[in-house]
Design a protein around this motif. Structure first.
Motif, PDB file in Angstrom:
ATOM      1  N   ARG A 169     -87.548  83.297 -10.232  1.00 59.81           N
ATOM      2  CA  ARG A 169     -87.629  83.337  -8.773  1.00 59.81           C
ATOM      3  C   ARG A 169     -88.538  84.473  -8.292  1.00 59.81           C
ATOM      4  O   ARG A 169     -88.485  84.871  -7.133  1.00 59.81           O
ATOM      5  N   ASP A 171     -91.669  84.398  -7.672  1.00 62.50           N
ATOM      6  CA  ASP A 171     -92.550  83.968  -6.582  1.00 62.50           C
ATOM      7  C   ASP A 171     -91.842  84.033  -5.244  1.00 62.50           C
ATOM      8  O   ASP A 171     -92.421  84.471  -4.230  1.00 62.50           O
ATOM      9  N   CYS A 174     -91.469  87.818  -4.145  1.00 55.56           N
ATOM     10  CA  CYS A 174     -92.714  88.392  -3.614  1.00 55.56           C
ATOM     11  C   CYS A 174     -93.053  87.797  -2.247  1.00 55.56           C
ATOM     12  O   CYS A 174     -93.505  88.518  -1.341  1.00 55.56           O
ATOM     13  N   ALA A 175     -92.831  86.493  -2.076  1.00 58.54           N
ATOM     14  CA  ALA A 175     -93.103  85.866  -0.787  1.00 58.54           C
ATOM     15  C   ALA A 175     -92.216  86.439   0.309  1.00 58.54           C
ATOM     16  O   ALA A 175     -92.655  86.623   1.449  1.00 58.54           O
TER      17      ALA A 175
END
Length: 243
Positions: A169, A171, A174-175
């Protein structure tokens, strides 16, 4: 002694330095909160927020590792908040570690130099048989972006947020951090050298605009079994996470 004595166990962290009473069933603190506490770059006099502190494992480990810092834990589940207060007293940390019962938005705004979080790893829709374990492991009304927003509100300008999460998770982590946070540092945690990471520690700074960086990380176990010397130093000897 908290209610439900027969439903709790008394455990030790950091080579016996931290006494931890926690539920015998449901979610139980293991090595994740110890790794999280080891990754906090706090100094003497810094104020640290432990978001979703559970029974206080990460906060207690950090308080033992950095004797001069001040910690506040926030915990939604009353039973866990009660155990956290018991653990604070049992470890002689009254006055340095406090516990607020409430959601993660209950902490004072712009008070903290650091925030740390071990948020629910699973997104909404995943089922868990135990209600307390589900609350700890599965996102509820507050998703990952909500955790980051709550940290941004609680931190002073340029304050640091450190999270431990599942590597798959990364990604989403960071999003959620952008645009409130920058200078994102990613520290992978591998079960063994040569294996894919299962956990990541992610550190970011409120209001920073510096690019992200990938750090060497930590292998937990030797090929032949047992912890690596680096992991042993963190888990038993209260060493900081190598960055």
């Amino acid at each position: 002694m908290p209610d439900g004595r027969s439903a709790t166990t008394e455990d030790r962290l950091l080579g016996g330095r931290v006494l931890l009473r926690q539920p015998a069933g449901g979610y139980r603190a293991a090595i994740d909160p110890v790794l999280l506490a080891a990754a906090i770059p706090a100094g003497e006099g810094d104020r640290v927020l432990d978001m979703g502190c559970g029974v206080g494992a990460a906060a207690l480990c950090l308080a033992v590792r950095i004797p001069g810092c001040l910690l506040t834990g926030v915990e939604l589940q009353p039973a866990l908040a009660g155990l956290a207060r018991y653990n604070v007293a049992a470890n002689g940390l009254d006055g340095r570690v406090g516990v607020i019962e409430g959601d993660i938005a209950s902490a004072p705004a712009e008070l903290f130099d650091h925030a740390m979080a071990n948020p629910p790893f699973l997104d909404r829709g995943t089922r868990a048989p135990d209600a307390s374990k589900a609350a700890a492991n599965m996102e509820g009304e507050v998703d990952l972006a909500g955790w980051v927003a709550a940290a941004a509100r609680a931190l002073k300008p340029r304050g640091w947020l450190t999270m431990i999460h599942r590597a798959d998770r990364l990604d989403a982590v960071c999003a959620a951090l952008v645009p409130r946070f920058g200078a994102i540092a990613i520290l992978p945690v591998w079960p063994k050298e040569g294996q894919p990471a299962r956990r990541v520690l992610v550190r970011a700074r409120r209001g920073a605009r510096s690019p992200a960086s990938l750090h060497p990380g930590l292998a937990l176990h030797r090929p032949e079994g047992g912890f690596t010397p680096e992991a042993e130093a963190i888990l038993r000897d209260a060493a900081p996470f190598p960055v």
